[in-house]
Design a protein around this motif. Structure first.
Motif, PDB file in Angstrom:
ATOM      1  N   ASP A  72       5.161   8.026   1.720  1.00 38.26           N
ATOM      2  CA  ASP A  72       5.472   8.706   0.422  1.00 38.26           C
ATOM      3  C   ASP A  72       5.629  10.240   0.493  1.00 38.26           C
ATOM      4  OD1 ASP A  72       5.945   9.369  -2.235  1.00 38.26           O
ATOM      5  OD2 ASP A  72       3.858   9.158  -2.855  1.00 38.26           O
TER       6      ASP A  72
ATOM      7  N   MET B 154      -7.563   7.840  -8.327  1.00 28.95           N
ATOM      8  CA  MET B 154      -6.520   8.304  -7.516  1.00 28.95           C
ATOM      9  C   MET B 154      -5.632   9.389  -8.490  1.00 28.95           C
ATOM     10  SD  MET B 154      -2.917   8.338  -6.940  1.00 28.95           S
ATOM     11  CE  MET B 154      -2.409   7.331  -8.261  1.00 28.95           C
TER      12      MET B 154
ATOM     13  N   PRO C 153      -6.705   1.263   1.393  1.00 31.90           N
ATOM     14  CA  PRO C 153      -6.788  -0.111   2.279  1.00 31.90           C
ATOM     15  C   PRO C 153      -8.089  -0.916   1.652  1.00 31.90           C
ATOM     16  CG  PRO C 153      -6.863   1.920   3.766  1.00 31.90           C
ATOM     17  CD  PRO C 153      -7.006   2.376   2.368  1.00 31.90           C
TER      18      PRO C 153
ATOM     19  N   ASN D 258      -3.307   4.008   9.312  1.00 27.05           N
ATOM     20  CA  ASN D 258      -4.327   3.318   8.629  1.00 27.05           C
ATOM     21  C   ASN D 258      -3.481   2.268   7.561  1.00 27.05           C
ATOM     22  OD1 ASN D 258      -6.569   4.098   9.598  1.00 27.05           O
ATOM     23  ND2 ASN D 258      -6.971   5.644   8.110  1.00 27.05           N
ATOM     24  N   ALA D 259      -2.334   2.753   6.818  1.00 21.63           N
ATOM     25  CA  ALA D 259      -1.601   2.076   5.914  1.00 21.63           C
ATOM     26  C   ALA D 259      -0.878   0.892   6.482  1.00 21.63           C
ATOM     27  CB  ALA D 259      -0.757   2.936   5.140  1.00 21.63           C
TER      28      ALA D 259
ATOM     29  N   TYR E 151      -7.250   6.106  16.780  1.00 27.56           N
ATOM     30  CA  TYR E 151      -6.483   5.455  15.665  1.00 27.56           C
ATOM     31  C   TYR E 151      -4.892   5.112  16.631  1.00 27.56           C
ATOM     32  CZ  TYR E 151      -9.251   7.226  11.974  1.00 27.56           C
ATOM     33  OH  TYR E 151     -10.236   7.632  11.110  1.00 27.56           O
TER      34      TYR E 151
ATOM     35  N   ASP F 222       5.510  11.596  -4.950  1.00 29.92           N
ATOM     36  CA  ASP F 222       4.398  11.881  -6.103  1.00 29.92           C
ATOM     37  C   ASP F 222       2.795  12.126  -5.275  1.00 29.92           C
ATOM     38  OD1 ASP F 222       5.352  11.600  -8.380  1.00 29.92           O
ATOM     39  OD2 ASP F 222       4.943   9.289  -8.434  1.00 29.92           O
TER      40      ASP F 222
ATOM     41  N   ALA G  89       2.238  12.365 -10.461  1.00 27.12           N
ATOM     42  CA  ALA G  89       2.464  11.555 -11.733  1.00 27.12           C
ATOM     43  C   ALA G  89       1.389  11.665 -12.724  1.00 27.12           C
ATOM     44  CB  ALA G  89       2.867  10.184 -11.457  1.00 27.12           C
TER      45      ALA G  89
ATOM     46  N   VAL H 207      -5.396  12.917  -4.397  1.00 25.54           N
ATOM     47  CA  VAL H 207      -7.022  13.523  -4.413  1.00 25.54           C
ATOM     48  C   VAL H 207      -7.641  12.568  -5.231  1.00 25.54           C
ATOM     49  CG1 VAL H 207      -8.181  15.546  -4.630  1.00 25.54           C
ATOM     50  CG2 VAL H 207      -5.829  15.711  -5.022  1.00 25.54           C
ATOM     51  N   PRO H 208      -8.856  12.160  -4.712  1.00 29.33           N
ATOM     52  CA  PRO H 208      -9.793  11.241  -5.540  1.00 29.33           C
ATOM     53  C   PRO H 208     -10.589  12.395  -6.608  1.00 29.33           C
ATOM     54  CG  PRO H 208     -10.759  11.748  -3.350  1.00 29.33           C
ATOM     55  CD  PRO H 208      -9.397  12.489  -3.430  1.00 29.33           C
TER      56      PRO H 208
ATOM     57  N   ILE I 172       0.918  -1.283  -0.107  1.00 28.80           N
ATOM     58  CA  ILE I 172       0.129  -0.135  -0.148  1.00 28.80           C
ATOM     59  C   ILE I 172       0.865   1.247   0.043  1.00 28.80           C
ATOM     60  CG2 ILE I 172      -0.132   0.164   2.517  1.00 28.80           C
ATOM     61  CD1 ILE I 172      -3.274   1.159   1.926  1.00 28.80           C
ATOM     62  N   THR I 173       0.370   2.296  -0.694  1.00 31.68           N
ATOM     63  CA  THR I 173       1.079   3.429  -0.694  1.00 31.68           C
ATOM     64  C   THR I 173       0.437   4.633  -0.264  1.00 31.68           C
ATOM     65  OG1 THR I 173       0.496   4.180  -2.947  1.00 31.68           O
ATOM     66  CG2 THR I 173       2.355   2.572  -2.827  1.00 31.68           C
ATOM     67  N   GLY I 174       1.001   5.810   0.338  1.00 29.43           N
ATOM     68  CA  GLY I 174       0.156   7.104   0.730  1.00 29.43           C
ATOM     69  C   GLY I 174       1.126   7.943   1.454  1.00 29.43           C
TER      70      GLY I 174
HETATM   71  C1  LIG Z   1       1.613   7.391  -9.313  1.00 32.36           C
HETATM   72  C2  LIG Z   1       2.088   6.992  -7.969  1.00 32.36           C
HETATM   73  O1  LIG Z   1       3.107   7.474  -7.678  1.00 32.36           O
HETATM   74  S1  LIG Z   1       1.087   6.046  -7.157  1.00 32.36           S
HETATM   75  C3  LIG Z   1       1.669   6.353  -5.359  1.00 32.36           C
HETATM   76  C4  LIG Z   1       1.116   7.499  -4.812  1.00 32.36           C
HETATM   77  N1  LIG Z   1      -0.405   7.643  -4.553  1.00 32.36           N
HETATM   78  C5  LIG Z   1      -0.818   7.111  -3.519  1.00 32.36           C
HETATM   79  O2  LIG Z   1      -0.099   6.878  -2.762  1.00 32.36           O
HETATM   80  C6  LIG Z   1      -2.471   6.770  -3.460  1.00 32.36           C
HETATM   81  C7  LIG Z   1      -2.771   7.073  -1.900  1.00 32.36           C
HETATM   82  N2  LIG Z   1      -4.139   7.240  -1.753  1.00 32.36           N
HETATM   83  C8  LIG Z   1      -4.814   8.228  -1.178  1.00 32.36           C
HETATM   84  O3  LIG Z   1      -4.410   9.321  -0.849  1.00 32.36           O
HETATM   85  C9  LIG Z   1      -6.299   7.991  -1.300  1.00 32.36           C
HETATM   86  O4  LIG Z   1      -6.613   6.682  -1.214  1.00 32.36           O
HETATM   87  C10 LIG Z   1      -7.092   8.845  -2.301  1.00 32.36           C
HETATM   88  C11 LIG Z   1      -7.001  10.293  -2.223  1.00 32.36           C
HETATM   89  C12 LIG Z   1      -6.793   8.353  -3.341  1.00 32.36           C
HETATM   90  C13 LIG Z   1      -8.413   8.368  -1.950  1.00 32.36           C
HETATM   91  O5  LIG Z   1      -8.901   9.199  -0.676  1.00 32.36           O
HETATM   92  P1  LIG Z   1     -10.154   9.232   0.060  1.00 32.36           P
HETATM   93  O6  LIG Z   1     -11.344   9.375  -0.948  1.00 32.36           O
HETATM   94  O7  LIG Z   1     -10.335  10.338   1.000  1.00 32.36           O
HETATM   95  O8  LIG Z   1     -10.319   7.834   0.659  1.00 32.36           O
HETATM   96  P2  LIG Z   1     -11.677   7.312   1.588  1.00 32.36           P
HETATM   97  O9  LIG Z   1     -12.382   8.343   1.782  1.00 32.36           O
HETATM   98  O10 LIG Z   1     -12.249   6.240   0.806  1.00 32.36           O
HETATM   99  O11 LIG Z   1     -10.758   6.697   2.711  1.00 32.36           O
HETATM  100  C14 LIG Z   1     -11.187   5.635   3.740  1.00 32.36           C
HETATM  101  C15 LIG Z   1     -10.524   5.519   4.755  1.00 32.36           C
HETATM  102  O12 LIG Z   1      -9.349   5.005   4.271  1.00 32.36           O
HETATM  103  C16 LIG Z   1      -8.022   5.804   4.603  1.00 32.36           C
HETATM  104  N3  LIG Z   1      -7.132   5.578   3.308  1.00 32.36           N
HETATM  105  C17 LIG Z   1      -7.362   5.871   2.035  1.00 32.36           C
HETATM  106  N4  LIG Z   1      -6.345   5.781   1.315  1.00 32.36           N
HETATM  107  C18 LIG Z   1      -5.304   5.335   2.334  1.00 32.36           C
HETATM  108  C19 LIG Z   1      -4.088   4.987   1.908  1.00 32.36           C
HETATM  109  N5  LIG Z   1      -3.453   4.989   0.783  1.00 32.36           N
HETATM  110  N6  LIG Z   1      -3.315   4.537   3.006  1.00 32.36           N
HETATM  111  C20 LIG Z   1      -3.867   4.559   4.548  1.00 32.36           C
HETATM  112  N7  LIG Z   1      -5.309   5.073   4.300  1.00 32.36           N
HETATM  113  C21 LIG Z   1      -6.034   5.111   3.679  1.00 32.36           C
HETATM  114  C22 LIG Z   1      -8.702   7.148   4.710  1.00 32.36           C
HETATM  115  O13 LIG Z   1      -7.439   7.796   5.426  1.00 32.36           O
HETATM  116  C23 LIG Z   1     -10.008   6.653   5.516  1.00 32.36           C
HETATM  117  O14 LIG Z   1      -9.614   6.501   6.683  1.00 32.36           O
HETATM  118  P3  LIG Z   1     -10.984   6.498   7.957  1.00 32.36           P
HETATM  119  O15 LIG Z   1     -12.094   5.755   7.502  1.00 32.36           O
HETATM  120  O16 LIG Z   1     -10.186   6.207   9.148  1.00 32.36           O
HETATM  121  O17 LIG Z   1     -11.228   7.988   7.870  1.00 32.36           O
END
Ligand SMILES: CC(=O)SCCNC(=O)CCNC(=O)[C@H](O)C(C)(C)COP(=O)(O)OP(=O)(O)OC[C@H]1O[C@@H](n2cnc3c(N)ncnc32)[C@H](O)[C@@H]1OP(=O)(O)O
Ligand SMILES: O=CC(=O)O
Ligand SMILES: [Mg+2]
Length: 528
Positions: free
Chosen positions: A116, A444, A368, A104-105, A152, A119, A448, A438-439, A93-95
């Motif tokens: 991260d 996502m 997640p 959460n991750a 948390y 990106d 990038a 951002v969604p 998982i990434t974030g």
């Molecule tokens: C091209 C590249 O470099 S890819 C690598 C870089 N990109 C990434 O890492 C993507 C990371 N992902 C994210 O930032 C998010 O998932 C998004 C912005 C895409 C979507 O975000 P949201 O729409 O806010 O997600 P959503 O509302 O469904 O989240 C539900 C729960 O999951 C958590 N969550 C969502 N994505 C992640 C994640 N990647 N890591 C940890 N927790 C997460 C939220 O914090 C939220 O927690 P909560 O219920 O405790 O409040």
């Protein structure tokens, strides 16, 4: 405000908020200064090499495998053994390094977690330093958070941490050494190493990294030399640090063996960073009259050039006993629409199934809610094996021409053009406000993916092939007319934030100016 004790020749112009001094300690900053002084000249030289190479590509040169390193490609060598903590990476998982997401991750059930600074992170000073605080607390398992009525904290079993510092092109403007900005990547790396490497080793893992956006094996050599010096400075055995390199530029695709070789004592494999890879192809061939890619949504992992890249990466890694990790499908769970959600989940499943069947050892997920699904697809193929590095792909033969087989070229549609403009404005606005992921339209979006959107608009305006399927040529005037309309749509979604007006202005400037901004984050960084 807290006063820091700085090494001679260092200045810090970022605000020192509560807790920052625990990260910006004299000894940690001494390591930052030492690495910066030792390697900044080389970083600048390598960035200058990128500029020279880009000029040659603009003039029509085509990349090829390097004759001078044929002995490395043909040689029989392997990378050093992988530590146990990195043997099984079916789902990563990434974030961004934001506190709640960090917790959460770690708890997501993924094997590993790439945190991260790159990106998916907007590199405002506060994000960089609180990110370090969050990781320090998480590694020691003291991290906790109360938010929106939820508590948390970390589970007993958490994912293995892998850290992505910023790429070579990004500075940390809040820290000067001898009057000059330092490398953002060295800053992120050195602070993390100083505070956490020994603690991680004591807890059975180690300091593991993802290295982004490199364009050559000489850039990988720079990281390797930084690792060697850091291990010496911190009294760690050589080879302690492990790093997975993202192959996410077209030029690095021609030097995969060489990159693994440079880092062979510190390597933990390669990852197919598909989104930056597509962006890099557009950027490097932006002036080629024959180059023009279709709507962003049509450029998938099954496009000929993407398929060749993915298979070559896999073959190269396994030949060298190195993990091959797949990239990220940008699909995320869709709330309140089960039918659309099922389609999105089907897309992720197909993506992971393809990687697993090809022979990849794992892959990235953005959320997640995707961990279990991705795990299922890898487990179907791997069974109870931690990886499939033993699966050699001698059947794969990828030529330079295959890597450069840029298709599909059609369709380019008004909807695709508007999509790029809309996503570009939306993402830039969020980034300026400090959020790097951002969604948008249920996908996502990060630096990038947004780069692809803004690069396509620039390129379609200039390419003779930048013609909509209804016959209209994409022009600057067309784009300028669409920008306020797309800005209004973005504001209708997100509210009337001032950063979106700024984002629209910057987007217009970037897509219509004669020169192509090397990275969108470079001009944007001057705005934050
Ligand atoms: C091209 C590249 O470099 S890819 C690598 C870089 N990109 C990434 O890492 C993507 C990371 N992902 C994210 O930032 C998010 O998932 C998004 C912005 C895409 C979507 O975000 P949201 O729409 O806010 O997600 P959503 O509302 O469904 O989240 C539900 C729960 O999951 C958590 N969550 C969502 N994505 C992640 C994640 N990647 N890591 C940890 N927790 C997460 C939220 O914090 C939220 O927690 P909560 O219920 O405790 O409040
Ligand atoms: O960092 C990953 C990518 O796809 O870009
Ligand atoms: Mg990337």
């Amino acid at each position: 405000m807290t006063q820091l004790t700085l090494p001679a020749g260092m200045e810090i112009n970022g605000a020192i908020e509560t807790g920052y001094a625990e990260i910006l300690t004299p000894d940690a900053l001494a390591l930052v200064a030492k690495l910066s002084r030792a390697f900044e000249v080389r970083r600048q030289e390598l960035l200058a090499v990128r500029v020279e190479r880009a000029k040659r590509l603009d003039a029509g040169e085509r990349p090829d495998f390097l004759p001078e390193t044929a002995h490395i490609r043909n040689g029989d060598w392997k990378i050093a053994p992988i530590p146990a903590a990195l043997e099984c990476r079916r789902v990563e998982i990434t974030g961004p390094v934001e506190r709640k997401m960090v917790i959460n991750a770690f708890n997501s059930g993924a094997d590993s977690y790439m945190t991260d600074f790159e990106d998916s992170n907007s590199p405002v000073w506060d994000n960089q330093i609180t990110g370090q605080i969050n990781l320090r607390d998480a590694i020691r398992k003291t991290i906790s958070l109360e938010q929106n009525g939820k508590s948390y904290k970390l589970n007993d079993k958490v994912a293995t941490l892998v850290v992505r510092p910023r790429g070579w092109h990004l500075d940390e403007k809040h820290v000067l050494v001898d009057g000059k900005r330092i490398s953002g990547g060295i800053f992120d790396f050195a602070l993390f190493m100083f505070h956490n490497a020994k603690e991680q080793l004591a807890r059975g893992a180690g300091p593991y990294f993802y290295l982004p956006k490199m364009e050559s094996h000489l850039e990988a050599r720079l990281w390797n030399d930084i690792f060697v010096m850091t291990q010496n400075e911190l009294g760690l055995p050589q080879g302690t640090i492990k790093a997975t390199v993202l192959i996410e530029t077209i030029l690095a695709a021609f030097e995969m063996d060489e990159i693994l070789y440079e880092l062979r004592e510190h390597s933990s494999g390669l990852n197919a960073g598909r989104w930056d890879y597509i962006f890099s192809c557009i950027k490097k061939f932006k002036l080629d009259k024959d180059f023009c890619l279709a709507d962003r949504a049509k450029v998938t992992m099954t496009a000929p050039f993407m398929r060749s890249y993915a298979l070559l990466l896999l073959k190269t890694c396994h030949k060298r006993n190195a993990p091959a990790i797949g990239g990220m499908a940008a699909l995320i769970p869709i709330k309140n629409d089960p039918a659309k959600n099922e389609i999105a989940m089907g897309g992720v499943r197909t993506d992971k199934a393809r990687d697993a069947t090809d022979g990849y050892d794992g892959g990235w997920v953005a959320h997640p809610g995707l961990v279990e699904l991705a795990m299922t697809e890898f487990t179907k193929v791997l069974g109870d094996k931690p990886n499939q590095i033993s699966k050699q792909r001698e059947d794969v033969n990828v030529s330079a021409a295959d890597l450069l087989d840029f298709k599909p070229e059609a369709p380019i549609t008004e909807a695709g053009l508007r999509y790029n403009i809309n996503v570009g404005i939306h993402y830039l606005g969020a980034w300026l406000a400090g959020n790097g992921c951002v969604p948008i339209h249920n996908l996502m979006e990060d630096a990038a993916t947004a780069e692809i959107s803004r690069a396509q608009v620039w390129q379609w305006i200039r390419s003779t092939k930048g013609v909509l399927e209804d016959g209209r040529k994409v022009t600057a005037e067309m784009v300028v007319a669409m920008i306020p309309e797309e800005l209004a749509k973005v504001k209708a979604l997100v509210g009337d934030g001032a950063t979106y007006d700024r984002a629209a202005r910057i987007f217009e400037e970037m897509s219509t100016s004669a020169s192509f901004a090397e990275f969108l984050t470079l001009p944007l960084y001057e705005e934050i």
